[in-house]
Design a protein around this motif. Structure first.
Motif, short mmCIF file in Angstrom:
data_model
loop_
_atom_site.label_atom_id
_atom_site.label_comp_id
_atom_site.label_asym_id
_atom_site.label_seq_id
_atom_site.Cartn_x
_atom_site.Cartn_y
_atom_site.Cartn_z
N UNK A 3 6.97 110.71 57.39
CA UNK A 3 8.12 111.45 57.99
C UNK A 3 9.29 110.59 58.00
N UNK A 4 10.43 110.99 57.63
CA UNK A 4 11.64 110.38 57.71
C UNK A 4 12.66 111.15 58.83
N UNK A 5 13.28 110.46 59.65
CA UNK A 5 14.24 111.21 60.67
C UNK A 5 15.68 110.57 60.63
N UNK A 6 16.41 111.35 60.95
CA UNK A 6 18.01 111.16 60.78
C UNK A 6 18.46 111.29 62.14
N UNK A 7 19.61 110.57 62.50
CA UNK A 7 20.32 110.88 63.74
C UNK A 7 21.73 110.20 63.36
N UNK A 8 22.64 111.08 63.95
CA UNK A 8 22.65 112.39 64.69
C UNK A 8 22.12 113.43 63.43
N UNK A 9 21.77 114.69 63.89
CA UNK A 9 21.60 115.68 63.24
C UNK A 9 23.07 116.28 62.61
N UNK A 10 24.02 116.26 63.51
CA UNK A 10 25.19 116.94 63.36
C UNK A 10 26.22 116.07 64.05
N UNK A 11 27.53 115.73 63.61
CA UNK A 11 28.58 114.89 64.30
C UNK A 11 29.85 115.48 64.03
N UNK A 12 30.82 115.59 64.88
CA UNK A 12 32.31 115.89 64.68
C UNK A 12 33.06 114.85 65.21
N UNK A 13 33.90 114.41 64.45
CA UNK A 13 34.87 113.29 64.56
C UNK A 13 36.16 113.44 64.24
N UNK A 14 37.12 112.65 64.98
CA UNK A 14 38.31 112.90 64.47
C UNK A 14 38.87 112.06 63.20
N UNK A 15 39.93 112.37 62.54
CA UNK A 15 40.21 111.72 61.25
C UNK A 15 40.50 110.25 61.77
N UNK A 16 40.02 109.39 61.07
CA UNK A 16 40.20 107.76 61.36
C UNK A 16 39.11 107.14 61.96
N UNK A 108 15.02 112.78 54.65
CA UNK A 108 15.14 113.24 56.06
C UNK A 108 15.89 114.53 56.28
N UNK A 109 15.99 115.25 57.34
CA UNK A 109 16.70 116.35 57.67
C UNK A 109 18.02 116.61 57.36
N UNK A 110 18.89 115.47 57.32
CA UNK A 110 20.16 115.62 56.94
C UNK A 110 20.93 115.20 58.28
N UNK A 111 22.20 115.07 57.95
CA UNK A 111 23.43 114.84 59.16
C UNK A 111 24.38 115.45 58.40
N UNK A 112 24.77 116.47 59.38
CA UNK A 112 26.07 117.15 58.93
C UNK A 112 27.27 116.56 59.72
N UNK A 113 28.08 116.34 58.98
CA UNK A 113 29.46 115.47 59.29
C UNK A 113 30.73 116.53 59.12
N UNK A 114 31.43 116.76 60.25
CA UNK A 114 32.86 117.36 60.17
C UNK A 114 33.85 116.42 60.78
N UNK A 115 34.73 116.01 59.75
CA UNK A 115 35.74 115.36 60.35
C UNK A 115 37.24 116.18 60.36
#
Lengths: 116, 111
Positions: A3-16, A108-115
């Motif tokens: 088993x491989x885990x990833x954290x966080x599973x999703x993240x939203x951040x501001x540019x920069x 891992x299950x992946x991390x979705x990043x939205x900038x």
């Protein structure tokens, strides 16, 4: 299977801003960990390979100063996206493997990043 | 890296066998043939791998041509949970990290 885990599973951040993603092998020691990126409706693209205790090897076209990879132990690797921009928005996936020939890569299950 | 050719998509009926083909005519003598699958919004999942002989595990069977230029992944009884993109990847694998993902085959399973 392992088993491989990833954290966080999703993240939203501001540019920069910078974002750190953790990848852990929960029940085995991973000699090597890999980081992939996947844009919508596309296949996975290998970004870099890292071995515990040594510097990561980056694929052509991947900026090592932008995507910082640390593999400090046999169960943990981190990917830091520095000064993230909207074009860095993607699905980031890690995988881990034991040493040896033809060893399975466990993803891992992946991390979705939205900038924004 | 060996180039692979897979159908873009395939359809199957539930509980019927599925044969997913892959051509890898430029595979090197030391490359294994790995199969992974990816369900929507998830990381890939290992399915099976082999070198020369046919292989079976609880998920699937892998039939490798004698000249190793092609292989077929066999799902013996497709279920709805088998709907995924299936990737055929020649490579050394393991710590070498040279698993280069192509476009794969999108398998749809009809009830």
């Amino acid at each position: 299977g392992a088993v491989v885990s990833q954290h966080p599973s999703w993240v939203i951040c501001k540019s920069g801003t910078s974002v750190k993603i953790e990848c852990r092998s929960l029940d085995f020691q991973a000699t090597t960990m890999f980081w992939y990126r996947q844009f919508p409706k596309q296949s996975l693209m290998l970004m870099a390979t890292s071995n515990e205790g040594s510097k990561a090897t980056y694929e052509q076209g991947v900026e090592k100063d932008k995507f910082l990879i640390n593999h400090a132990s046999l169960t943990l690797s981190t990917l830091t996206v520095t000064s993230a921009h909207p074009e860095d928005s993607s699905f980031y996936i890690c995988s881990a493997s034991r040493a040896g020939v033809a060893q399975t890569q466990y993803f891992g299950p992946g991390t979705r990043l939205l900038v924004l | 890296d060996a180039k692979t050719t897979q159908p873009n998509s395939m359809e199957s009926n539930e509980e019927e066998p599925v044969h997913l083909p892959c051509n890898h005519s430029t595979i090197s003598g030391t490359d294994y043939i790995h199969w992974y699958r990816q369900l929507p919004s998830q990381g890939p999942e290992y399915v099976i791998h082999g070198l020369t002989s046919n292989v079976n595990n609880r998920m699937a069977s892998l039939a490798i041509a004698e000249d190793r230029k092609s292989s077929t992944l066999i799902l013996h009884r497709a279920t709805l949970r088998d709907a995924a993109v299936y990737y055929c990847i020649p490579g050394y694998g393991g710590s070498q990290g040279n698993l280069i993902f192509g476009k794969g085959t999108k398998l749809s399973v009809k009830p």
